[in-house]
Design an enzyme around this catalytic site. Sequence first.
Site, PDB file in Angstrom:
ATOM      1  N   ASP A 195       2.781   6.213  -4.255  1.00  0.00           N
ATOM      2  CA  ASP A 195       1.996   7.390  -3.891  1.00  0.00           C
ATOM      3  C   ASP A 195       2.856   8.638  -4.065  1.00  0.00           C
ATOM      4  O   ASP A 195       3.574   9.049  -3.164  1.00  0.00           O
ATOM      5  CB  ASP A 195       1.485   7.263  -2.461  1.00  0.00           C
ATOM      6  CG  ASP A 195       0.633   8.472  -2.057  1.00  0.00           C
ATOM      7  OD1 ASP A 195       0.519   9.414  -2.868  1.00  0.00           O
ATOM      8  OD2 ASP A 195       0.103   8.459  -0.930  1.00  0.00           O
ATOM      9  N   ASP A 197       0.853  -1.191   0.000  1.00  0.00           N
ATOM     10  CA  ASP A 197       0.000   0.000   0.000  1.00  0.00           C
ATOM     11  C   ASP A 197       0.895   1.249   0.000  1.00  0.00           C
ATOM     12  O   ASP A 197       2.133   1.118  -0.067  1.00  0.00           O
ATOM     13  CB  ASP A 197      -0.892  -0.110   1.264  1.00  0.00           C
ATOM     14  CG  ASP A 197      -1.970   0.938   1.345  1.00  0.00           C
ATOM     15  OD1 ASP A 197      -2.398   1.445   0.304  1.00  0.00           O
ATOM     16  OD2 ASP A 197      -2.399   1.246   2.478  1.00  0.00           O
TER      17      ASP A 197
HETATM   18  O1  G3H Z   1      -4.359   2.969   2.664  1.00  0.00           O
HETATM   19  C1  G3H Z   1      -5.008   2.750   3.700  1.00  0.00           C
HETATM   20  C2  G3H Z   1      -6.360   3.182   3.847  1.00  0.00           C
HETATM   21  O2  G3H Z   1      -6.711   4.185   3.001  1.00  0.00           O
HETATM   22  C3  G3H Z   1      -7.028   3.007   5.161  1.00  0.00           C
HETATM   23  O3  G3H Z   1      -7.793   4.105   5.598  1.00  0.00           O
HETATM   24  O4  G3H Z   1      -7.600   3.710   8.029  1.00  0.00           O
HETATM   25  O5  G3H Z   1      -9.212   5.328   7.121  1.00  0.00           O
HETATM   26  O6  G3H Z   1      -9.568   2.887   6.789  1.00  0.00           O
HETATM   27  P1  G3H Z   1      -8.614   4.004   6.959  1.00  0.00           P
HETATM   28 ZN    ZN Z   2      -4.839   5.059   2.002  1.00  0.00          ZN
END
Ligand code: G3H
Ligand code: ZN
Length: 308
Positions: free
Chosen positions: A115, A83
Amino acid sequence: MQREPKVADIVEAAAKQGILIPAFNVFHLPMICTIVEALAKHNTFGLVEVSRIDIVKFQAKGVAEVAEEYRKCAQPMTALHLDHTPVIDEDGVRCDWQSMISKAIEVGYDSVMIDASRLPLDENIAVTRQVVEMAHPHGIAVEAELGAVLGHEEGPLPPYDELFESKRGFTDPDEARRFVKETGVDWLSVSVGSVHGAISAATKDQPKVAAKLDIEHLRKLRDATGVPLVLHGGSGVQPSYVAEGIKNGIAKINIGTDIRQPYERTIAAGGSVSEAQSASAEVISRVIREVYHIEGSADRLQTTDSRP
Ligand code: G3H
Ligand code: ZN
């Protein structure tokens, strides 16, 4: 479900069939097999994902450590995703994104997210293009972000409704069209109203706002890009908006805070790791069955196995 198709094919099929692919963040290593087991229990296709924040600010340890733990329990209906790999992080620090991406490729992640959303458009395009060139030859899908899903940064945001009305950070459809065309990215994270759960020591335990989505804006992004779109900050988005989001281009949703908070609360109250795992698993089961309605999705996803 046989896991022969690549994750890019699966997410593309999900987008076409209106099935949501959840991606759950790993903040603590014992969460990995909890996520996998919950997805398997409900025969739901989903991703286990780890971001730089999860590693640096929480206890996910490292890209290789997550992969090693994941291999102990991986299932045909799960895949491993790197991620947010920021070029500039939430604190304004330049990051060694090349090393993280290379490591993920080396240890067998199925997909990666670069990102570069804090860079100007041209630079975001150039970096994302570079990551596509690194990953695609290995059959690894690439996600990128355009616009700003706020919330990870320190400091207060305006009240949510004000923020939503202002459309601050929203992804621009014309930029998105150009971005996808010039980068060859597989999935695009867009900003249409969701916000990330806070991560600072002072705020990380607070409840998240029940976010809305600007569906009209999302539709423009779907029409402009033609690739599966990703909703970040998935925790707490109002279910009716998630349902509309799926109909209008969202194929993957990232969920972190909703499974982290019960895990950490359980540990803080003196509970065991296994009790903390159960607390996260309960949330995963609930969102799969009652919010996203994706129980059994692993059998429903029909892929044509053609892309990297
Ligand atoms: O990349 C991770 C997410 O966008 C998680 O977001 O913690 O608000 O669910 P959240
Ligand atoms: Zn995120």
